[in-house]
Design a protein around this motif. Sequence first.
Motif, PDB file in Angstrom:
ATOM      1  N   PRO A  42       0.813  -1.216   0.000  1.00 23.87           N
ATOM      2  CA  PRO A  42       0.000   0.000   0.000  1.00 23.87           C
ATOM      3  C   PRO A  42       0.854   1.277   0.000  1.00 23.87           C
ATOM      4  CG  PRO A  42      -0.580  -1.419   1.868  1.00 23.87           C
ATOM      5  CD  PRO A  42       0.568  -2.047   1.162  1.00 23.87           C
ATOM      6  N   LYS A  43       2.030   1.228   0.604  1.00 18.46           N
ATOM      7  CA  LYS A  43       2.879   2.419   0.689  1.00 18.46           C
ATOM      8  C   LYS A  43       3.623   2.679  -0.610  1.00 18.46           C
ATOM      9  CE  LYS A  43       3.641   2.409   5.653  1.00 18.46           C
ATOM     10  NZ  LYS A  43       4.619   2.368   6.727  1.00 18.46           N
ATOM     11  N   SER A  44       4.332   1.655  -1.101  1.00 18.01           N
ATOM     12  CA  SER A  44       5.201   1.872  -2.259  1.00 18.01           C
ATOM     13  C   SER A  44       4.579   1.435  -3.575  1.00 18.01           C
ATOM     14  CB  SER A  44       6.527   1.148  -2.057  1.00 18.01           C
ATOM     15  OG  SER A  44       6.307  -0.257  -2.043  1.00 18.01           O
ATOM     16  N   GLY A  45       3.638   0.527  -3.509  1.00 19.37           N
ATOM     17  CA  GLY A  45       3.045   0.012  -4.734  1.00 19.37           C
ATOM     18  C   GLY A  45       3.839  -1.125  -5.362  1.00 19.37           C
ATOM     19  N   TYR A  46       4.962  -1.481  -4.761  1.00 16.84           N
ATOM     20  CA  TYR A  46       5.787  -2.569  -5.284  1.00 16.84           C
ATOM     21  C   TYR A  46       5.197  -3.922  -4.896  1.00 16.84           C
ATOM     22  CZ  TYR A  46       9.447   0.797  -6.364  1.00 16.84           C
ATOM     23  OH  TYR A  46      10.156   1.846  -6.881  1.00 16.84           O
TER      24      TYR A  46
END
Length: 167
Positions: free
Chosen positions: A96-100
Motif C-alpha cells: 500500500p505504501k510503495s506500490g511494489y
Amino acid sequence: MVGRKPKPAAMHELEGTRNRHKNKGREPQFSGVPTCPDHLDDIAKEEWERVAPELLAAGLLTEADGSALAAYCAAYSRWINAELQLQQNGMVFHSPKSGYPVQSPYIGIANTSLTLMRQFLTEFGMTPASRSRITVMESDTQDKDPFTAFMNEIGAIEPDDEQKNLQ
C-alpha cells in the motif's frame, strides 16, 4: 547431545531391531489413549481423527504423546488455512505504501507449518522415509502358538503346510 536422536522402543519393535536396542527395559512406558483437545479447530480435529487411530494401531501413541499429536494437528490446520488464503489472495500483493509487489505473508506461514509438520510426522514414523525403515510383523503370527511362529519364521513350515495341518 551429539549424534542421532534415540528412537522409542515401539519404533525398534516395529523395525524388528528391539533385541539390539541398548536401552531395552530402561525406557519409560506410558499407557492410555489421548483425547482430542478442545482448543483445536475443526480442521485440526479432523486430522486428529484421521491420524490417531493409525498411530494407536501401530502402538506409537499413548497419553503422553497427546501434546505432540495436538501440535502436529495445529500445524496441519495452520498450513491448510495458509494455503487457502494463498489460493484466494495470491502469492504476491502490492504494498500500500510503495506500490511494489511484495510476497504474501501466508507463504511464510505455510512454509513454517510444513516444517513443523514434517518434524512431527518423522517423530511418529509417518513419512515415507521414516516408514521405510519400519518392518511391521504380520498380524496373523500373533494368533499362532510360539512354536509354530518360530518354525514358520525359520522356514521349516511352508504356509500351505500350516493350512493343511489346521484341517
